[in-house]
Design a protein around this motif. Sequence first.
Motif, PDB file in Angstrom:
ATOM      1  N   CYS A 100      40.763  34.696  57.362  1.00 50.91           N
ATOM      2  CA  CYS A 100      39.604  35.522  57.725  1.00 50.91           C
ATOM      3  C   CYS A 100      38.384  35.172  56.880  1.00 50.91           C
ATOM      4  O   CYS A 100      37.266  35.090  57.392  1.00 50.91           O
ATOM      5  CB  CYS A 100      39.934  37.005  57.570  1.00 50.91           C
ATOM      6  SG  CYS A 100      41.006  37.647  58.870  1.00 50.91           S
ATOM      7  N   GLU A 102      37.800  32.246  55.439  1.00 51.10           N
ATOM      8  CA  GLU A 102      37.350  30.925  55.897  1.00 51.10           C
ATOM      9  C   GLU A 102      36.563  31.050  57.198  1.00 51.10           C
ATOM     10  O   GLU A 102      35.492  30.436  57.350  1.00 51.10           O
ATOM     11  CB  GLU A 102      38.552  29.998  56.093  1.00 51.10           C
ATOM     12  CG  GLU A 102      38.154  28.594  56.522  1.00 51.10           C
ATOM     13  CD  GLU A 102      39.334  27.682  56.779  1.00 51.10           C
ATOM     14  OE1 GLU A 102      39.090  26.555  57.257  1.00 51.10           O
ATOM     15  OE2 GLU A 102      40.476  28.077  56.505  1.00 51.10           O
ATOM     16  N   SER A 103      37.068  31.837  58.138  1.00 52.62           N
ATOM     17  CA  SER A 103      36.383  32.025  59.424  1.00 52.62           C
ATOM     18  C   SER A 103      35.004  32.638  59.227  1.00 52.62           C
ATOM     19  O   SER A 103      34.022  32.213  59.848  1.00 52.62           O
ATOM     20  CB  SER A 103      37.216  32.926  60.347  1.00 52.62           C
ATOM     21  OG  SER A 103      38.471  32.354  60.596  1.00 52.62           O
ATOM     22  N   MET A 104      34.912  33.652  58.347  1.00 54.70           N
ATOM     23  CA  MET A 104      33.629  34.303  58.081  1.00 54.70           C
ATOM     24  C   MET A 104      32.626  33.331  57.490  1.00 54.70           C
ATOM     25  O   MET A 104      31.451  33.321  57.875  1.00 54.70           O
ATOM     26  CB  MET A 104      33.842  35.480  57.127  1.00 54.70           C
ATOM     27  CG  MET A 104      34.447  36.712  57.781  1.00 54.70           C
ATOM     28  SD  MET A 104      34.817  38.013  56.583  1.00 54.70           S
ATOM     29  CE  MET A 104      33.181  38.310  55.908  1.00 54.70           C
ATOM     30  N   LEU A 106      32.546  30.055  57.898  1.00 58.46           N
ATOM     31  CA  LEU A 106      32.135  29.113  58.941  1.00 58.46           C
ATOM     32  C   LEU A 106      31.161  29.768  59.924  1.00 58.46           C
ATOM     33  O   LEU A 106      30.189  29.143  60.361  1.00 58.46           O
ATOM     34  CB  LEU A 106      33.364  28.577  59.681  1.00 58.46           C
ATOM     35  CG  LEU A 106      34.351  27.758  58.847  1.00 58.46           C
ATOM     36  CD1 LEU A 106      35.522  27.291  59.705  1.00 58.46           C
ATOM     37  CD2 LEU A 106      33.665  26.556  58.190  1.00 58.46           C
ATOM     38  N   ILE A 107      31.409  31.027  60.269  1.00 56.52           N
ATOM     39  CA  ILE A 107      30.515  31.745  61.188  1.00 56.52           C
ATOM     40  C   ILE A 107      29.142  31.965  60.559  1.00 56.52           C
ATOM     41  O   ILE A 107      28.106  31.726  61.194  1.00 56.52           O
ATOM     42  CB  ILE A 107      31.145  33.090  61.611  1.00 56.52           C
ATOM     43  CG1 ILE A 107      32.364  32.842  62.513  1.00 56.52           C
ATOM     44  CG2 ILE A 107      30.124  33.964  62.336  1.00 56.52           C
ATOM     45  CD1 ILE A 107      33.223  34.069  62.751  1.00 56.52           C
ATOM     46  N   ALA A 133      35.467  26.870  51.544  1.00 59.80           N
ATOM     47  CA  ALA A 133      36.294  27.168  52.718  1.00 59.80           C
ATOM     48  C   ALA A 133      37.438  26.173  52.868  1.00 59.80           C
ATOM     49  O   ALA A 133      38.576  26.551  53.168  1.00 59.80           O
ATOM     50  CB  ALA A 133      35.425  27.163  53.978  1.00 59.80           C
ATOM     51  N   GLN A 137      41.553  26.651  52.748  1.00 56.57           N
ATOM     52  CA  GLN A 137      42.475  26.189  53.784  1.00 56.57           C
ATOM     53  C   GLN A 137      43.543  25.265  53.218  1.00 56.57           C
ATOM     54  O   GLN A 137      44.728  25.412  53.520  1.00 56.57           O
ATOM     55  CB  GLN A 137      41.711  25.467  54.902  1.00 56.57           C
ATOM     56  CG  GLN A 137      42.648  24.898  55.967  1.00 56.57           C
ATOM     57  CD  GLN A 137      41.913  24.282  57.131  1.00 56.57           C
ATOM     58  OE1 GLN A 137      41.073  24.915  57.749  1.00 56.57           O
ATOM     59  NE2 GLN A 137      42.240  23.039  57.456  1.00 56.57           N
ATOM     60  N   LEU A 214      31.078  27.114  64.573  1.00 55.41           N
ATOM     61  CA  LEU A 214      31.653  28.261  65.275  1.00 55.41           C
ATOM     62  C   LEU A 214      32.940  27.873  65.993  1.00 55.41           C
ATOM     63  O   LEU A 214      33.841  28.705  66.170  1.00 55.41           O
ATOM     64  CB  LEU A 214      30.649  28.837  66.279  1.00 55.41           C
ATOM     65  CG  LEU A 214      29.341  29.374  65.690  1.00 55.41           C
ATOM     66  CD1 LEU A 214      28.429  29.880  66.808  1.00 55.41           C
ATOM     67  CD2 LEU A 214      29.608  30.469  64.675  1.00 55.41           C
ATOM     68  N   ALA A 217      35.868  28.020  63.594  1.00 51.82           N
ATOM     69  CA  ALA A 217      36.076  29.450  63.298  1.00 51.82           C
ATOM     70  C   ALA A 217      36.856  30.115  64.428  1.00 51.82           C
ATOM     71  O   ALA A 217      37.785  30.897  64.185  1.00 51.82           O
ATOM     72  CB  ALA A 217      34.738  30.144  63.080  1.00 51.82           C
TER      73      ALA A 217
END
Length: 244
Positions: A100, A102-104, A106-107, A133, A137, A214, A217
């Motif tokens: 989560c 990492e996704s945030m 990248l977004i 990030a 991972q 995105l 992500a």
Amino acid sequence: MFRHQGRGRNYAHNLKLASILSCVAGLVNIAGVLAVNTLTTNVTGHFAFFSEQLILLNYKMALIYLLYIAFFLMGASLSGFIVELASKKKSHNAYVVPICIESMILIIVGLLPTFVEIGRSFSTLISFALLFAMGLQNALVTKVSQSVVRTTHLTGLFTDLGIEFSQLFFYREIAEKMKLHKSIFLKLMIISGFFIGGIIGGFVFQYFELKTLLLPAIMLLFALWYDSILLRFYHLKRSLRHDE
């Protein structure tokens, strides 16, 4: 894919993990190179650049390269800390928080040009964020797969692959050959995923620039959703067995 660890983890879990996250790493890497001219999935080259800038007495750039390394390390450390903390509490969802985060990242980085003009200072911050990030991972995947899968750099993979190719000439027993073939295929999947991610990311970047981030992500969030669906399916399956 994520939640299985130790004896509960099998080859299929590692194959799924390798396929998705190596592609994510390839996408992030090419986006970092094209957007801010920085390799973000490993720190090997940054050590060389750090040494070069020291020799040239360019201490400001030397410090930046040192910070690149530090941010990757901090990401890996945070990921490791979260996974260890979750394992102490016997939680099977240790992977959720790092994915989560990492996704945030990248977004946020992907949408950044919508709100601000990307100058040199923002380019450095973007590099820091992407390295952090990728540190997250790499540590998560290494921990979850017990060092079987690594998705953010290929040097070690090509070394191991070369060794295993040479072993094909010496292994004779069926079981040993099968194990070796599986290991080779897994590494080829990681390498292929990284290359495919890089190629797709290169094409997408021409039209969407940093918004390309995105895509990885979304892939990460899909992986979490996929794992949660499987978990619910297995729980339902077990409950139905108990009812019988």
